[in-house]
Design a protein around this motif. Sequence first.
Motif, mmCIF file in Angstrom:
data_model
loop_
_atom_site.group_PDB
_atom_site.id
_atom_site.type_symbol
_atom_site.label_atom_id
_atom_site.label_comp_id
_atom_site.label_asym_id
_atom_site.label_seq_id
_atom_site.Cartn_x
_atom_site.Cartn_y
_atom_site.Cartn_z
ATOM 1 N N GLY C 411 6.269 3.162 2.136
ATOM 2 C CA GLY C 411 6.630 4.102 1.080
ATOM 3 C C GLY C 411 6.334 3.562 -0.311
ATOM 4 N N ASP C 412 6.386 2.252 -0.465
ATOM 5 C CA ASP C 412 6.056 1.666 -1.766
ATOM 6 C C ASP C 412 4.591 1.902 -2.133
ATOM 7 N N PHE C 413 3.787 2.195 -1.153
ATOM 8 C CA PHE C 413 2.373 2.495 -1.403
ATOM 9 C C PHE C 413 2.147 3.998 -1.559
ATOM 10 N N GLY C 414 3.235 4.735 -1.664
ATOM 11 C CA GLY C 414 3.105 6.188 -1.788
ATOM 12 C C GLY C 414 2.687 6.830 -0.481
ATOM 13 N N LEU C 415 3.004 6.183 0.630
ATOM 14 C CA LEU C 415 2.605 6.720 1.938
ATOM 15 C C LEU C 415 3.832 6.761 2.846
ATOM 16 N N HIS C 416 3.708 7.468 3.930
ATOM 17 C CA HIS C 416 4.850 7.692 4.800
ATOM 18 C C HIS C 416 4.374 7.779 6.238
ATOM 19 N N VAL C 447 -5.149 3.025 6.278
ATOM 20 C CA VAL C 447 -5.206 1.871 7.172
ATOM 21 C C VAL C 447 -5.088 0.583 6.372
ATOM 22 N N ALA C 448 -5.715 0.565 5.214
ATOM 23 C CA ALA C 448 -5.659 -0.649 4.383
ATOM 24 C C ALA C 448 -4.220 -0.939 3.978
ATOM 25 N N ALA C 449 -3.470 0.110 3.654
ATOM 26 C CA ALA C 449 -2.071 -0.102 3.277
ATOM 27 C C ALA C 449 -1.285 -0.625 4.480
ATOM 28 N N MET C 450 -1.557 -0.086 5.666
ATOM 29 C CA MET C 450 -0.872 -0.586 6.866
ATOM 30 C C MET C 450 -1.210 -2.046 7.088
ATOM 31 N N ARG C 451 -2.478 -2.364 6.889
ATOM 32 C CA ARG C 451 -2.896 -3.746 7.110
ATOM 33 C C ARG C 451 -2.184 -4.678 6.130
ATOM 34 N N THR C 452 -2.064 -4.221 4.885
ATOM 35 C CA THR C 452 -1.386 -5.034 3.873
ATOM 36 C C THR C 452 0.060 -5.283 4.267
ATOM 37 N N VAL C 453 0.731 -4.242 4.730
ATOM 38 C CA VAL C 453 2.139 -4.412 5.086
ATOM 39 C C VAL C 453 2.265 -5.324 6.312
ATOM 40 N N ALA C 454 1.355 -5.190 7.262
ATOM 41 C CA ALA C 454 1.391 -6.061 8.445
ATOM 42 C C ALA C 454 1.222 -7.512 8.012
ATOM 43 N N GLU C 455 0.331 -7.710 7.069
ATOM 44 C CA GLU C 455 0.103 -9.049 6.500
ATOM 45 C C GLU C 455 1.384 -9.565 5.828
ATOM 46 N N GLU C 456 1.982 -8.708 5.038
ATOM 47 C CA GLU C 456 3.229 -9.086 4.368
ATOM 48 C C GLU C 456 4.307 -9.439 5.384
ATOM 49 N N ALA C 457 4.346 -8.695 6.483
ATOM 50 C CA ALA C 457 5.369 -8.948 7.493
ATOM 51 C C ALA C 457 5.251 -10.380 8.003
ATOM 52 N N SER C 466 13.291 -5.975 2.422
ATOM 53 C CA SER C 466 14.113 -5.570 1.286
ATOM 54 C C SER C 466 13.538 -4.345 0.564
ATOM 55 N N ALA C 467 12.476 -3.782 1.113
ATOM 56 C CA ALA C 467 11.912 -2.568 0.521
ATOM 57 C C ALA C 467 12.957 -1.449 0.611
ATOM 58 N N PRO C 468 12.888 -0.399 -0.184
ATOM 59 C CA PRO C 468 11.805 -0.085 -1.123
ATOM 60 C C PRO C 468 11.894 -0.866 -2.434
ATOM 61 N N HIS C 469 10.733 -1.192 -2.968
ATOM 62 C CA HIS C 469 10.684 -1.853 -4.265
ATOM 63 C C HIS C 469 10.196 -0.906 -5.351
ATOM 64 N N ARG C 470 9.511 0.130 -4.967
ATOM 65 C CA ARG C 470 8.993 1.048 -5.985
ATOM 66 C C ARG C 470 9.463 2.477 -5.762
ATOM 67 N N GLY C 471 10.524 2.639 -5.026
ATOM 68 C CA GLY C 471 11.075 3.977 -4.832
ATOM 69 C C GLY C 471 12.040 4.309 -5.946
ATOM 70 N N TRP D 1 1.877 4.639 -9.771
ATOM 71 C CA TRP D 1 0.518 4.279 -9.382
ATOM 72 C C TRP D 1 -0.449 4.422 -10.547
ATOM 73 N N ASN D 2 -1.536 3.752 -10.406
ATOM 74 C CA ASN D 2 -2.584 3.882 -11.398
ATOM 75 C C ASN D 2 -3.660 4.757 -10.772
ATOM 76 N N GLU D 3 -3.666 6.006 -11.149
ATOM 77 C CA GLU D 3 -4.581 6.956 -10.513
ATOM 78 C C GLU D 3 -6.012 6.642 -10.933
#
Lengths: 440, 440, 527, 527
Positions: C411-416, C447-457, C466-471, D1-3
Amino acid sequence: MLAELGVNSVDEFFADIPEALRLTRPLDLPAPLTSEAELVRHMESLLSANVTTRQALNFCGAGCYQHHVPVVCSEVNGRAEFLTAYAGETYEDHGKFQALFEYASMMAELLEMDVVTIPTYDGFQAAATALRMATRITHRSGLVVVGPVGQDKLSKVYDYVAPVATVEHLSADPVVPVPLAEIARHVGEDTAAVYVELPDAHGCVDADLGALAALAHNVGALLVVGVDPIALGVLDPPSAAGADIVCGDIQSLGLGMQAGGAHGGFLAVHDDPRFVLELPSRLFGLTPTGKPGEIGFRDVAYERTSLAARENGNEWVGTAAALWGITAGVYLALHGPQGMAELGDTIIDRTHYAMQTLAGTGLVEVPGIDRPHFREFVVDLAPSGRTAADFLKAMAQRRIFAGVDISAESGSQQVLLCTTEVHNQRDIDTLVAAVKEVLA
Amino acid sequence: MLAELGVNSVDEFFADIPEALRLTRPLDLPAPLTSEAELVRHMESLLSANVTTRQALNFCGAGCYQHHVPVVCSEVNGRAEFLTAYAGETYEDHGKFQALFEYASMMAELLEMDVVTIPTYDGFQAAATALRMATRITHRSGLVVVGPVGQDKLSKVYDYVAPVATVEHLSADPVVPVPLAEIARHVGEDTAAVYVELPDAHGCVDADLGALAALAHNVGALLVVGVDPIALGVLDPPSAAGADIVCGDIQSLGLGMQAGGAHGGFLAVHDDPRFVLELPSRLFGLTPTGKPGEIGFRDVAYERTSLAARENGNEWVGTAAALWGITAGVYLALHGPQGMAELGDTIIDRTHYAMQTLAGTGLVEVPGIDRPHFREFVVDLAPSGRTAADFLKAMAQRRIFAGVDISAESGSQQVLLCTTEVHNQRDIDTLVAAVKEVLA
Amino acid sequence: WNEQLIFDLGSPGERGVVPPASEPAAAAAGEPVRRSLRNRRNAAPRLPQISQPQVLRHYLRLSQETLGADLNIDIGQGTCTMKYSPKVNDTFVRSPEVSAVHPLQPVDTLQGLLELIHRLERMIAEISGLHSVTLQPGAGSAAIYANVSMVRKYHAVRGESHRDEVITTGFSHPSNAATAKTAGYKIITLQGGPDGYPTVEALRAAVSNRTAALMITNPEDIGVFNPHIAEFVRIVHEAGGLCVYDQANANGILGITRAAEVGFDICHFNLHKTFSTPHACGGPAAGACAVTEELAPYLPSPVIVRADDGRFDLDHDRPLSIGKVRPFYGVTANLVRAYAWISSLGAEGLRQVAETAVLNNNYLLKKITEIDGVTAPYAEGHHRIEQVRYSLADLHEETGVSSGDFGVRLGDFGLHYWTSHHPYSVPEPATIEPTESYSRAELDEYVAAMRTVAEEARTDPEKVLSAPHRGPIHRSGQDAMDDPETWAVTYRAYRHKYLGEQPPEVPRWIPPAGLPAKQRPPRAAHR
Amino acid sequence: WNEQLIFDLGSPGERGVVPPASEPAAAAAGEPVRRSLRNRRNAAPRLPQISQPQVLRHYLRLSQETLGADLNIDIGQGTCTMKYSPKVNDTFVRSPEVSAVHPLQPVDTLQGLLELIHRLERMIAEISGLHSVTLQPGAGSAAIYANVSMVRKYHAVRGESHRDEVITTGFSHPSNAATAKTAGYKIITLQGGPDGYPTVEALRAAVSNRTAALMITNPEDIGVFNPHIAEFVRIVHEAGGLCVYDQANANGILGITRAAEVGFDICHFNLHKTFSTPHACGGPAAGACAVTEELAPYLPSPVIVRADDGRFDLDHDRPLSIGKVRPFYGVTANLVRAYAWISSLGAEGLRQVAETAVLNNNYLLKKITEIDGVTAPYAEGHHRIEQVRYSLADLHEETGVSSGDFGVRLGDFGLHYWTSHHPYSVPEPATIEPTESYSRAELDEYVAAMRTVAEEARTDPEKVLSAPHRGPIHRSGQDAMDDPETWAVTYRAYRHKYLGEQPPEVPRWIPPAGLPAKQRPPRAAHR
């Protein structure tokens, strides 16, 4: 709140207004429609006297064109954020700045010129300013207007350039363009600019811009071209032929008709300080922020404007037509290059289909039928012996708005008709059938 | 993309679908209207066969009411964010959760009950669920419906409670309410609930809820009341008189008519787990976040729902009418207590003005004219000797939709008329004048 | 910003709209009535008192805190990802011809609407291959309920009310089981085999002369098409049961395969979803039920009929009908949108919808399963139809980040994305369905956002947990939501439970002594 | 976000709408024409290629990055704070009766619109007390230009074209000076005395037989009403000049005092602003000019006239008219909105608007000047009318935080103010005007935010100076905007200047040798 201010009555706030200047009675206005429901009823009742172009088939143009308005355009310009934004700066209104930068950028692609302004009021103002800019850039005062131009626009331009320039208008009938040689006779060392339109006021798109540019540039004058950007999917941008300033109206680009209330003007120039510094409008430039890769937008050469320099700025700038700029940007983004090209093709096709089928009735003439037209053309009622006024009235009774009466300007019983992508073949056939009924 | 997947044709993706189940020809559908402009023309042409209630004066109600829709309601429910939101969770869709919590909260103030659900489909479903809840709460199967209820709603309720309950309907003509003694005869140890409406299907608002509540509670049954919340600016909330479950439709609260397409149902109960845990709908509760003073919203007792427990949940829950809940919240926020009270007053006034002036013609009867009505009333055409169908047809020719034909239900030539705040005195006078013309 | 509750805005006397006031003659007619009302309200409801601009601002801000499908790459709502709902279709709904007509005004003045509905019925009939269609149900689940109600009536009319079982599958939408239960049926749920769908044998074991119907989703909610579906239908028919096809989401098979070819008796579609009407935060939606000629008499009433002169009328004389399932014609607005959408596409367009959606899904399947720790259980090696239910079980095992946590961070990436219906059949599920509405670049962005979060995990699990950080808000707790002492579903309840305000004493039902209270099932949470 | 920039979205072949295609017969008619066009476009314009949902999403996101008046307490745009623009008025504009009519369709079919405009003219005439009104100008400054154009024509017709000076004041809107200059006049600017307005003596010294007009704003842009205004008018009239009243912002004096009572010949109003039409990011707006009977013949053409039978027509036969200043009837949409707004309020309502706006302003004046470091120069001890230009000079002196910096930080609170027109007459200015549209609680919220920032300026100036912290972007630089080598007002220019792409060679004007280039004035920035 009065108590908080230690004031007994609101009247005290007006103490500086002398009694003699006060209005001592209530304004004489209709009783208020306090509830929204009553207001809605009143407005619906008042406006229902209009016949809309959904109820009637409309072929009027002459500066206000019935193009399809993509609903995304209305969705975006109806967003409360855009509709009610005032003058927030680059941070608060970042989205507004970006949307207007993108509008200018897409217009720049269509026009192939690197500088496009935030919109001015309308195409009239854009033409008027373009010509005044020409006088400032060239330090000259002669303006030559070539070919048919709408009377209303000319009226505005004449009034506007009067303090600094004189205008010669080489007008033309719909049959043939103004000969180059005649234009050459009027262009000289005092000429600041030659102005020509594409399409012109009769819908013709055969102006030889290259020759006009050469003629003007030869004597140190500018070529200023008025263009409807909706035609530039099929027509070469005027800059390619040598136009120095290009101007026009963006009403066609998704603004809708609104009874002629939806206009915005654009001005485009090459990225040359001699031109840019003469523009009166705001210009939004792209600028980096402190964060790598991030961009912001700010005013370019703001000192040009009257907001910065009062009477020492170029002409003036004020609230003009920004939302229409955003809207036109949406329109161009939705269409893309392919859409603009297809749109232009359809319009040309239907225009010529209408010209040919009308001429085919034998009841009217279509002067200049052999010239390429875009969207508009003149129909002469001479063969029928009817007046334009009579004809339009009879057509309106059939719920067809069959064009604009230009007989006062042209001296003949002529109407100017407009066909766009919204008029399908069946609509044009309906028009032709009604013309036959009315004139037969 | 096919290449990326090492696939030659999209057909390969469908390999699991046996050939015999494939459609081997194109669907037989009309040719597509690819361009938005063509689609708009087609839709306008198709829909223009409707006569709108802006063109005609409408007095039809019977479950769909022509109240004024404040434009802010449409602005909010037209916001792309709300219109297109799916099932984002508490963080992504915080605004949606808050707007729905606020809707439930404002309804709770109007209803004076602490628990109000996220909207279900419509008032029919709300009544049907309220009655099924009653059977679950009381472990009983008898339902007694008192007074006039719309035929369509009854049809839905009968079908819905059939597996678990039997219904007795003590109907009534418009002249007198069902006597309490008669009701008492049908209420007993097997009664799960007594159901009554306010206003009832004839517009009457004189049901003695207190007496009904006592009657029901006395035998261990619930009182379920169907109410139109728009009446609660002037009427006491049913809970004050002892209603245990209150249900109804929110169509009146700014949803508009949409040809009967704009309905949402509400269910309200006291904050008692015996009731709350039987609700099938989602409930959004207020919850603190990690940050002091900040609040979030989450599902309450989610295990109640079929989304959590499939067939072991209460009935089922699915996509229902959330946007209408948000809209009704906006409506209540705009009106506030004063607006709701004034609105109710105006409706009662105009309803009785219409009843009296119609009765005053002597050409029709208004049965129950001495009972208090809200918004609707029955008109009997007996004095004129005309059928309801004839009458409505003649009125429609005068561009007046003069009510709904209920003669099939009532056995007399009767129509049900509806007057709201949108009908000013002039409109009602127009109606009466036309009635005189038609029936004289 | 953290927008205040609406009860904290405004001040006494402020208001947003003013209703019309009665004229003197009307007031004279109503005043005595108002005065003598038995139940006139004396205590004004404690609604907020706010000016119109403040109401507007409040809701505009709430809208900005809502992630509409128009605002993001909204492909994470598998089983029911909304496709793009063209804005032009909303304009038809707002036109007075739709918004300002009454359902019971004379039918002669509603011909445009009746024709539109009739045409849409014929379109849906062709798309399903079945004979008759109703558009009355208010949403997909309501359509399923209408279906099971028709099943019940059908058997009752035939004197077969002893049929009291409905068979469904574990990957079918929960509403199949829940509506059938509501309609009085016992539910038999077949669980999926290795390919996600139940075996023919399992079905045979479940079928009997008590079988009223098979209610089944296909493709299953995990995107697998049951190739034995025709066999299933045959088996149930042979046992005297009806077959009801849940085609709520027919996005991947439009123009490819139809209920008719498979032999179903009844099917339904969600118009929000398959036919692009918007989801509106959770409705209004609309459902369509299509039935064979044999079942047509059972459809909800009334039915739109076309007279010989071409005019449309309503037929209320439907003795076998289940009656009304929804007021009037159903959710008119969405019927108009769906009609416009189908009209803009035609046969070829609908098939392209399916093909593109399926292509997008298989592209995503490849890309997402390339992310370490994410798998696609069931039907190994098969292509999928319109969606896939992924599993983050491996990632969870490795990092402690659950699918729910993962989704919050996304959700912090504007996705759900949505996990799955309960109970989870796939561990740590994530159900993703791209539809035809997104471009390859957009799928790649997701997919890139999913990959980023998987990496973060893996590298910084605390950041994910501790998310959300940008909600708009920080992480909130579920506990208070499950306890009757602490839940507060309205501000009024909050005042009573938290602010110490006393609820009024009102007459109310008292449970008779000894009445058993409901046993609460195990608690559940939404994500 | 930065559109992202729109040029970074989409991919070749994507598109958002499809135009109608020609029918075969139409294509046959057009094809030879298209083929033989002299100037047919061969190289497609480099417009983006994007699907409709992506275009929509892009612009919705940009809208969310825009702080519309509907979204905040937007009282910081003094001289022209937008009041609330009721949403209902937008619906009239969107109705086909306004949006889908052509200005030149037969007048018999436009009677609704003509009547509305005529009624609005009469309303404005009453509000100004003057005789005749035009609603043609496209905005406030365009109305001022129309006014000065009428002045010029008036003197020309009377043979007094030697009058070549226009007198204005330092606190009048810059467009008074700028439009008069554009119309060919020399500008004499009177600066304000201690109370903000110029002295009578200063005016006397400026007036002569070269005076064409006095063009003056009153109340001045700092909210002070010039009590000698009638005297000013008298002096100019005696010298043979005309008096033009800038009432763009008449919010504080509606129904209180009018141009007529003061003796002005001409005045104008901004309909966006005084009559509540929205600002739309900077237009479309609308202006109204009102004139005395003597000046009526000079109004723009055509004029709407009412025939004896009550029908409306257009009179084009206006020999003294300055002609057109705008296509057709002006900005119809805003005429409709303004008419609806005035209709909803009536005489009493308009006066309440003025009284409330002035009350709010004086309340703010008290509260804001209680903030340490903020003062209200000029007219000490007087009440103000509708606005105040505050000065943060003391705060700047003490903390180094300028008014511009302060404003940027205020944006982090979702609020905005504007400093002032240039050149600044008040040091470190902030011009704030509450209008009637905000409640006390909202004004208090705004003041509280200002107080917080003032506090921060003292305790943590770096925080203020490094703002924005919660905007969509970080602080950007102005320098690149002033240099022709680096400015880029389109993406095309950016490609040419930054990405190394060569601009095409096209024929263009070459300055003749020796042609002087413009001397650039000192650079300026917008905030």
